[in-house]
Enzyme design. Structure first.
Site, PDB file in Angstrom:
ATOM      1  N   ASP A  81       3.976  -5.473   7.638  1.00 16.46           N
ATOM      2  CA  ASP A  81       3.477  -5.832   6.309  1.00 16.46           C
ATOM      3  C   ASP A  81       2.069  -6.400   6.474  1.00 16.46           C
ATOM      4  O   ASP A  81       1.863  -7.385   7.195  1.00 16.46           O
ATOM      5  CB  ASP A  81       4.432  -6.847   5.660  1.00 16.46           C
ATOM      6  CG  ASP A  81       4.206  -6.988   4.166  1.00 16.46           C
ATOM      7  OD1 ASP A  81       3.075  -6.751   3.694  1.00 16.46           O
ATOM      8  OD2 ASP A  81       5.166  -7.376   3.459  1.00 16.46           O
ATOM      9  N   ASP A  92      -2.067  -5.081  -0.565  1.00 18.50           N
ATOM     10  CA  ASP A  92      -0.873  -5.538   0.170  1.00 18.50           C
ATOM     11  C   ASP A  92       0.033  -4.317   0.374  1.00 18.50           C
ATOM     12  O   ASP A  92       0.369  -3.640  -0.602  1.00 18.50           O
ATOM     13  CB  ASP A  92      -0.200  -6.613  -0.709  1.00 18.50           C
ATOM     14  CG  ASP A  92       1.080  -7.193  -0.128  1.00 18.50           C
ATOM     15  OD1 ASP A  92       1.434  -6.886   1.014  1.00 18.50           O
ATOM     16  OD2 ASP A  92       1.733  -7.978  -0.868  1.00 18.50           O
ATOM     17  N   HIS A 153       5.149  -8.200  -6.883  1.00 18.85           N
ATOM     18  CA  HIS A 153       4.396  -9.264  -7.549  1.00 18.85           C
ATOM     19  C   HIS A 153       3.047  -8.783  -8.057  1.00 18.85           C
ATOM     20  O   HIS A 153       2.467  -7.842  -7.520  1.00 18.85           O
ATOM     21  CB  HIS A 153       4.156 -10.410  -6.549  1.00 18.85           C
ATOM     22  CG  HIS A 153       3.657  -9.927  -5.217  1.00 18.85           C
ATOM     23  ND1 HIS A 153       2.339  -9.931  -4.877  1.00 18.85           N
ATOM     24  CD2 HIS A 153       4.302  -9.366  -4.155  1.00 18.85           C
ATOM     25  CE1 HIS A 153       2.203  -9.428  -3.652  1.00 18.85           C
ATOM     26  NE2 HIS A 153       3.373  -9.064  -3.194  1.00 18.85           N
ATOM     27  N   HIS A 161       0.508 -13.966  -4.776  1.00 17.04           N
ATOM     28  CA  HIS A 161       1.671 -13.890  -5.660  1.00 17.04           C
ATOM     29  C   HIS A 161       1.338 -14.532  -7.002  1.00 17.04           C
ATOM     30  O   HIS A 161       1.500 -15.724  -7.180  1.00 17.04           O
ATOM     31  CB  HIS A 161       2.887 -14.561  -5.014  1.00 17.04           C
ATOM     32  CG  HIS A 161       3.371 -13.833  -3.803  1.00 17.04           C
ATOM     33  ND1 HIS A 161       3.191 -14.298  -2.528  1.00 17.04           N
ATOM     34  CD2 HIS A 161       3.991 -12.638  -3.669  1.00 17.04           C
ATOM     35  CE1 HIS A 161       3.703 -13.424  -1.664  1.00 17.04           C
ATOM     36  NE2 HIS A 161       4.193 -12.409  -2.335  1.00 17.04           N
ATOM     37  N   GLU A 185       7.469  -3.544  -3.880  1.00 19.21           N
ATOM     38  CA  GLU A 185       8.030  -3.525  -2.528  1.00 19.21           C
ATOM     39  C   GLU A 185       9.548  -3.480  -2.501  1.00 19.21           C
ATOM     40  O   GLU A 185      10.197  -4.506  -2.368  1.00 19.21           O
ATOM     41  CB  GLU A 185       7.496  -4.694  -1.696  1.00 19.21           C
ATOM     42  CG  GLU A 185       7.459  -6.049  -2.364  1.00 19.21           C
ATOM     43  CD  GLU A 185       6.748  -7.081  -1.474  1.00 19.21           C
ATOM     44  OE1 GLU A 185       7.032  -7.171  -0.273  1.00 19.21           O
ATOM     45  OE2 GLU A 185       5.880  -7.794  -2.022  1.00 19.21           O
ATOM     46  N   GLU A 279       5.980  -0.780   0.811  1.00 23.42           N
ATOM     47  CA  GLU A 279       5.198  -1.487  -0.210  1.00 23.42           C
ATOM     48  C   GLU A 279       3.829  -0.851  -0.363  1.00 23.42           C
ATOM     49  O   GLU A 279       3.217  -0.448   0.623  1.00 23.42           O
ATOM     50  CB  GLU A 279       5.006  -2.966   0.213  1.00 23.42           C
ATOM     51  CG  GLU A 279       4.151  -3.769  -0.770  1.00 23.42           C
ATOM     52  CD  GLU A 279       3.975  -5.233  -0.352  1.00 23.42           C
ATOM     53  OE1 GLU A 279       4.098  -5.528   0.847  1.00 23.42           O
ATOM     54  OE2 GLU A 279       3.707  -6.058  -1.242  1.00 23.42           O
TER      55      GLU A 279
HETATM   56 MN    MN Z   1       3.385  -7.312   1.728  1.00 26.36          MN
HETATM   57 MN    MN Z   2       3.797  -8.150  -1.313  1.00 25.91          MN
END
Ligand code: MN
Ligand code: MN
Length: 295
Positions: A81, A92, A153, A161, A185, A279
């Site tokens: 991630d 992200d 998010h 977030h 995600e 994600e």
């Molecule tokens: Mn992530």
């Molecule tokens: Mn994330």
């Protein structure tokens, strides 16, 4: 698109390809994490958070600590991630890889397919519950469960977030997605579908930047805030940033006690089920743009 976001998106794609080349058996996790983070910087961005390398039943928030000797092993199910930011504009993304094996190919496909399905329906004004429903149904078709207490998010500048969470199941929410940047995600598991805290991650973020009485702590906090703002950072980075300090641990504990920092917990599947995750980050306006395109 905002130029900084476009640059972060380009870096994310390059880093994704580079990161895959590092996932060889018998490699130290710390080496993988640091090489990815260095690559982001070489390409002109910054890590938006420490690279998370969460293996098997660990769903999220594992980053190697300073003296971590963990090694990636054959058969491991690793979630990589990664966050990239350029001047606070964040991308992200995450993917799952089964090291030299395909025993859990279906579990990997379940979360990947769920993200693909979301990509076909996500748009301005779609209800959050509908996105969750698509994730849940897709994962269940593969015979697995989504992780009910993890979400995607909204993302804002220097804020990973933001206030809106995107569920991985149909929670009935009729809240509509407005224009902005969103990370979706899906997580799939062969366990019961919930994560719990399972240890301290040594990942922190500033939640309340305030003046402190202790001058030494204040100086460290100013440095941290100037560099990371409200984005997550880890002890490994602090050791690198403040090489000559011998009381880093004490200061971090003091900052947590003062409620200036929070520490994230490592998140594990409650029944030790294996976990897969994919994600990506979408820019939503009148259209939809997938900023990483790993699926
Ligand atoms: Mn992530
Ligand atoms: Mn994330």
């Amino acid at each position: 698109m905002i130029e900084e976001l476009e640059k972060a998106s380009k870096i994310a794609r390059d880093v994704y390809n580079y990161s895959k080349s590092l996932l060889k058996p018998d490699t130290y996790l710390i080496e993988i994490a640091e090489k990815i983070e260095e690559k982001i910087i070489d390409l002109g961005g910054f890590p938006a958070f420490p690279v998370n390398l969460s293996i098997n039943e660990i769903a999220a928030h594992y980053t190697p600590d300073i003296n971590d000797r963990s090694i990636l092993k054959e058969g491991d199910l690793i979630k990589v991630d990664i966050g990239v930011h350029v001047d606070g504009y964040i991308v992200d993304f995450a993917y799952t890889y089964e090291v030299n094996d395909n025993k859990y190919e279906d579990l990997v496909l379940a979360s990947k397919e769920a993200l693909k399905r979301v990509k076909t329906i996500i748009r301005k004004d779609i209800e959050l519950g509908i996105i969750g429903k698509e994730v849940e149904e897709t994962i269940k078709k593969y015979g697995y469960k989504p992780i009910y207490n993890l979400t995607g998010h909204k993302i804002e500048r220097y804020l990973l977030h933001a206030s809106i969470n995107i569920p991985n199941y149909d929670n009935g929410s009729q809240t509509k997605i407005s224009e902005g940047i969103y990370a979706v995600e899906p997580f799939a598991t062969n366990g019961i579908g919930f994560v719990k805290d399972c240890g301290s991650s040594k990942i922190y973020s500033v939640v309340n930047y305030k003046p402190l009485r202790n001058l030494n702590a204040r100086k460290i906090l100013d440095n941290i805030y100037n560099k990371y703002k409200y984005l997550p950072f880890c002890k490994r980075w602090i050791y690198r940033d403040f090489k000559d300090l011998n009381n880093i641990d004490l200061i971090i504990n003091y900052l947590i006690k003062e409620k200036v920092l929070i520490e994230y917990k490592i998140l594990c599947e409650q029944s030790k089920g294996l976990v897969s995750q994919f994600e990506t980050t979408f820019l939503i306006n009148n259209g939809v743009k997938d900023l990483v395109e790993i699926i």
